[in-house]
Design an enzyme around this catalytic site. Structure first.
Site, short mmCIF file in Angstrom:
data_model
loop_
_atom_site.label_atom_id
_atom_site.label_comp_id
_atom_site.label_asym_id
_atom_site.label_seq_id
_atom_site.Cartn_x
_atom_site.Cartn_y
_atom_site.Cartn_z
N LYS A 28 46.26 17.93 24.50
CA LYS A 28 46.68 18.87 25.54
C LYS A 28 45.63 18.99 26.64
O LYS A 28 44.60 18.33 26.59
CB LYS A 28 46.99 20.23 24.91
CG LYS A 28 47.83 20.17 23.65
CD LYS A 28 49.19 19.51 23.81
CE LYS A 28 49.90 19.55 22.46
NZ LYS A 28 51.18 18.90 22.39
C1 LIG Z 1 51.80 19.64 20.89
C2 LIG Z 1 53.03 20.40 20.92
C3 LIG Z 1 53.31 21.40 19.97
C4 LIG Z 1 52.44 21.63 18.76
O1 LIG Z 1 51.17 22.12 19.07
P1 LIG Z 1 50.12 22.33 17.86
O2 LIG Z 1 49.00 23.09 18.52
O3 LIG Z 1 49.71 20.95 17.44
O4 LIG Z 1 50.78 23.08 16.80
C5 LIG Z 1 54.45 22.15 20.12
N1 LIG Z 1 55.29 21.94 21.15
C6 LIG Z 1 55.08 20.98 22.08
C7 LIG Z 1 56.04 20.82 23.21
C8 LIG Z 1 53.95 20.17 21.99
O5 LIG Z 1 53.75 19.21 22.89
#
Ligand SMILES: *Cc1c(COP(=O)(O)O)cnc(C)c1O
Length: 380
Positions: free
Chosen positions: A183
């Site tokens: 992210k």
């Molecule tokens: C990465 C992601 C998640 C999950 O995030 P985590 O922090 O790994 O639990 C959920 N929704 C979307 C759209 C994502 O891209």
């Protein structure tokens, strides 16, 4: 094959290491003081009243559902074109995920398709800002108002992204973020709930820490003996101070990260424009993309398959990924929901490719990605 150009790479310097070492040597590893600073930093950056850090975006979404009173048999409308973590917490609550189709230009929920799925059991919509592009929030908020539905935003990819000039996280009452390494900024694993509702924020803080009415931070700063109560079923969904220290240093760089991502993405848009068979990402006038992912789509007349494109790119040491999964096609959700058909979601799941994009990517790397891609989609 060794990967020379990765898909993604976090943007670290020495500051993260120093901040983590500082937390460890100070002995404040679990009390939540640095977590509170990180929460304040993210809330003021996006313009949200409150922030509650969690162990991941998945656990943030789970808490958001619990806070909204979603339980057994309730229907929650959700896109299928998203990471599976958007829908799994609905099942944790024994509620029913109802998948709605997307708009193929933005890869986000289409309000018209959402309305078709509303029943008397519908309680909430989870809106995803896919790849870091804001969904059309006004249309979805209007629908939610009309049918008295809760809106939870999955902003895992959307830190720094904007809708009509306002940052995601400043609008609505339950916006979930992720700090996974893929992210915009990372704490290794981590998440956050942003809210403008102080009652929800207080409740979220209790639920993320076993349901205890008094937090570790409150106890350690009280200067008197405190006894907590456990009124409700809680969870251990806390972020640690070590992770928050990393997050604070990442947050200092966010404007630089976003600027580098947007510059690279616009350069991709220019370079890919004259390659037939490729549709670059779309940025509607209401949104400012953060390009957490750079997602392009192969058209039907492209002479080579997506698998071939990805395999040939990897032969040159360039990592790519399919744009996004379609949750309703995964075995677990097939068993749960049966066979359903979402034509645009399936088309996007089958024809999109993520190209490498990370802040330290050079224009030489980018030129190489584009030239290899140009050659491959020509059938070379
Ligand atoms: C990465 C992601 C998640 C999950 O995030 P985590 O922090 O790994 O639990 C959920 N929704 C979307 C759209 C994502 O891209």
């Amino acid at each position: 094959m060794t990967v020379r150009i990765p898909l993604a790479l976090p943007y670290f310097d020495a500051s993260e290491q120093e901040a983590i070492a500082g937390v460890i040597t100070s002995g404040w590893v679990t009390q939540g003081r640095v977590v509170a600073d990180f929460e304040g930093g993210v809330a003021s950056y996006v313009g949200a009243a409150s922030a509650v850090a969690t162990s991941s975006c998945t656990t943030a979404i789970h808490l958001a559902l619990v806070l909204s009173g979603i339980g057994e048999g309730d229907e929650v409308i959700v896109p299928s074109l998203t990471y599976i973590a958007t829908a799994n917490p609905i099942v944790y609550q024994k509620a029913v995920p109802v998948f709605a189709d997307i708009d193929l230009l933005t890869y986000n929920l289409d309000a018209v398709k959402v309305e078709e799925k509303i029943t008397t059991r519908t309680k909430a919509i989870i809106v995803v800002h896919q790849f870091g592009l804001s969904a059309d929030l006004d249309a979805l908020f209007a629908l939610a108002d009309q049918y008295h539905l809760v809106v939870i935003q999955d902003g895992a990819c959307a830190l720094g992204a904007e809708y009509k000039g306002r940052k995601i996280g400043s609008m609505g009452d339950l916006v979930c973020l992720s700090f996974h390494p893929r992210k915009i900024i990372t704490t290794g694993e981590g998440g956050m709930i942003l809210t403008n509702n102080p009652v929800l924020a207080d409740k979220a803080r209790v639920l993320r820490s076993h349901g205890a009415s008094i937090s570790d931070l409150e106890r350690h700063t009280a200067g008197c003996v405190l006894f907590e109560k456990y009124e409700e079923l809680g969870y251990n969904y806390r972020l640690t101070d070590v992770q928050a220290a990393m997050g604070l240093m990442q947050l200092r760089k966010i404007d630089d990260i976003l600027c580098k991502r947007r510059t690279l993405a616009r350069r991709y848009n220019e370079l890919l424009r004259d390659i037939p068979g490729i549709t670059p990402p779309y940025e509607p006038t209401y949104a400012t993309h953060n390009y957490q992912s750079y997602c392009e789509r192969l058209s039907e007349d492209c002479p080579v398959s997506r698998t071939t494109v990805m395999e040939k790119m990897l032969e040159f040491g360039i990592a790519t990924r399919p744009g996004c999964m379609a949750i309703h096609q995964e075995p677990f959700y097939r068993r749960l929901a049966g066979r359903i058909h979402l034509p645009l979601t399936e088309k996007a799941a089958d024809s999109t490719i993520l190209l490498p994009l990370f802040p330290s990517m050079t224009s030489e790397m980018q030129d190489e990605v584009v030239e290899r891609l140009r050659h491959i989609v020509r059938g070379g």
